[in-house]
Design a protein around this motif. Sequence first.
Motif, short mmCIF file in Angstrom:
data_model
loop_
_atom_site.label_atom_id
_atom_site.label_comp_id
_atom_site.label_asym_id
_atom_site.label_seq_id
_atom_site.Cartn_x
_atom_site.Cartn_y
_atom_site.Cartn_z
N PHE A 6 0.82 -1.20 0.00
CA PHE A 6 0.00 0.00 0.00
C PHE A 6 0.86 1.26 0.00
O PHE A 6 1.89 1.32 0.69
CB PHE A 6 -0.94 0.00 1.20
CG PHE A 6 -1.87 -1.19 1.22
CD1 PHE A 6 -2.65 -1.50 0.11
CD2 PHE A 6 -1.94 -2.01 2.33
CE1 PHE A 6 -3.49 -2.60 0.11
CE2 PHE A 6 -2.79 -3.11 2.35
CZ PHE A 6 -3.57 -3.41 1.23
N CYS A 7 0.41 2.25 -0.78
CA CYS A 7 1.15 3.51 -0.91
C CYS A 7 0.15 4.66 -0.92
O CYS A 7 -0.92 4.54 -0.33
CB CYS A 7 2.05 3.47 -2.15
SG CYS A 7 1.23 2.86 -3.64
N MET A 8 0.48 5.75 -1.60
CA MET A 8 -0.32 6.97 -1.45
C MET A 8 -1.11 7.38 -2.68
O MET A 8 -2.17 7.99 -2.57
CB MET A 8 0.60 8.14 -1.05
CG MET A 8 1.11 8.05 0.36
SD MET A 8 -0.17 8.40 1.56
CE MET A 8 -0.44 10.13 1.25
N SER A 9 -0.61 7.11 -3.88
CA SER A 9 -1.24 7.65 -5.08
C SER A 9 -1.17 6.65 -6.21
O SER A 9 -0.39 5.69 -6.18
CB SER A 9 -0.54 8.95 -5.51
OG SER A 9 0.75 8.65 -6.04
N GLY A 10 -1.97 6.89 -7.24
CA GLY A 10 -1.96 6.03 -8.40
C GLY A 10 -0.62 5.98 -9.09
O GLY A 10 -0.17 4.92 -9.54
N SER A 11 0.03 7.13 -9.20
CA SER A 11 1.36 7.18 -9.82
C SER A 11 2.34 6.29 -9.06
O SER A 11 3.12 5.53 -9.66
CB SER A 11 1.88 8.62 -9.85
OG SER A 11 1.07 9.44 -10.65
N GLU A 12 2.30 6.39 -7.74
CA GLU A 12 3.20 5.58 -6.91
C GLU A 12 2.88 4.09 -7.04
O GLU A 12 3.79 3.25 -7.05
CB GLU A 12 3.08 6.02 -5.45
CG GLU A 12 4.13 5.43 -4.54
CD GLU A 12 3.97 5.82 -3.08
OE1 GLU A 12 4.70 5.28 -2.24
OE2 GLU A 12 3.09 6.67 -2.78
N ALA A 13 1.60 3.77 -7.16
CA ALA A 13 1.21 2.37 -7.31
C ALA A 13 1.70 1.79 -8.63
O ALA A 13 2.23 0.67 -8.68
CB ALA A 13 -0.31 2.25 -7.21
N VAL A 14 1.54 2.56 -9.71
CA VAL A 14 2.02 2.09 -11.02
C VAL A 14 3.54 1.98 -11.02
O VAL A 14 4.10 1.00 -11.54
CB VAL A 14 1.53 3.03 -12.14
CG1 VAL A 14 2.20 2.70 -13.46
CG2 VAL A 14 0.01 2.95 -12.28
N GLU A 15 4.19 2.97 -10.44
CA GLU A 15 5.65 2.93 -10.35
C GLU A 15 6.11 1.67 -9.61
O GLU A 15 7.06 0.99 -10.01
CB GLU A 15 6.16 4.18 -9.63
CG GLU A 15 7.65 4.41 -9.74
CD GLU A 15 8.06 5.22 -10.95
OE1 GLU A 15 9.27 5.31 -11.22
OE2 GLU A 15 7.17 5.76 -11.64
N GLY A 16 5.42 1.35 -8.50
CA GLY A 16 5.75 0.16 -7.73
C GLY A 16 5.50 -1.12 -8.51
O GLY A 16 6.28 -2.07 -8.42
N ALA A 17 4.41 -1.15 -9.26
CA ALA A 17 4.11 -2.33 -10.07
C ALA A 17 5.18 -2.56 -11.13
O ALA A 17 5.59 -3.71 -11.38
CB ALA A 17 2.74 -2.16 -10.73
N MET A 18 5.65 -1.48 -11.74
CA MET A 18 6.69 -1.60 -12.76
C MET A 18 8.02 -2.02 -12.13
O MET A 18 8.78 -2.81 -12.69
CB MET A 18 6.83 -0.29 -13.53
CG MET A 18 5.57 0.07 -14.32
SD MET A 18 5.66 1.68 -15.17
CE MET A 18 6.69 1.25 -16.58
#
Length: 403
Positions: free
Chosen positions: A108-120
């Motif tokens: 879990f993180c804070m924003s959609g950008s951070e989530a996509v970055e983490g997925a990549m």
Amino acid sequence: MFLGAERVIEMRREYMLPCLNFFYKNPPQFVRGEMQYLYDETGKKYLDFFAGVSVMNCGHSNPFILDRVVEQLYKLQHVTNIYLTQPIVELAQKMSTMLPGNICSSFFCMSGSEAVEGAMLLARCVTNKRKFIALNGSLHGRTHMSMSATNIAMWRTDPFLSDDIIFIDSNIEALNAALKIGDIAGFIAEPIQGNAGIITPPDDFFIQVKKILAENNVLMLIDEVQTGFARSGKLFCIETYGVVPDIIAYAKAFGNGFPIAGFSATKELASQFTKPSASTLGGNPVSCAAAMAVLDYINDNELADKANKLGEYLRGKLLEMQKNHAIIKEIRGKGLMLGAEISTAEGLPNPEFVDTILERLKDNGIILGKNGIHRNVLAFQPPLVINQNDIDFLLEKLNSALT
């Protein structure tokens, strides 16, 4: 005492970066929200049909969610996720029962950008490969790799983006050609491209893509930041295509206005992400309490089924309206994520008229969105707590504006 719209605009120009813009020539100052409604500083009531860009799926200031959040605030507000707290593991457990297929491990993180970055990042770590295939018309975020995987020119603001992204059209021939380049960690896509104009691929597209990716040992990453949490008629939009991805990213409606996002993967992939990683505010107890309340509210009120039924009603009425208004070029989308492309008599994009429609609707008490590569698509993405009377009210005012 409210500042008023003019003073808010003055202060934005004085104290904020000019990269942040706003809708409308004469925008209202919103001061209160109540489920599917917003109120400005004069007390005027608006039907919200954009939900903060698919964020407020459960409605503005939903009492059920607020009660759970306030209860958590009085217990524990924050200690960061390197300490042991209960809400974060309870949320992870709840998500494991609701995510598609065998996806069960979350960060879990804070924003959609951070989530996509983490997925990549996860995809690179487990494959030891660096390149990604993304779709033309994509929008994945504002961090370095998520922006690099974004194909809409107006959102590619970093002049030094990564060249590790291969952009393709949504067809299998293009995918096969891109795979031949090699060193591909993953394929990343939105189930519906929201900002591109509610672009929805054929129903069998992702089934074919998943099969080809599996044959080539390439991971499928699905970005549900805008489509997730019942909007499409399923909890996650990718489920409407009958596909289980390898990694899924989500945000926006996950917290219903509270800042929380995440990415999740199968146990097999997640077990390989062992290098240190943390998010200072990710998995914050208050945001986790909000997310758990969101999931409960969606389930208890059957919002996915509601989005499906009301979405079909709205789509049918928009198709009827299209017969009387030639400027409506196409209706597309799923559930309560629909788009109406507006064109000129010659069939060209007509963003100026879209702005005129939005202004007229706003004056008549309706907030509607817009998107599209040319900003010429009306975006129907309301809170999922709307009712048929709300849709009829919207249609009446929209028909008047078009006329």
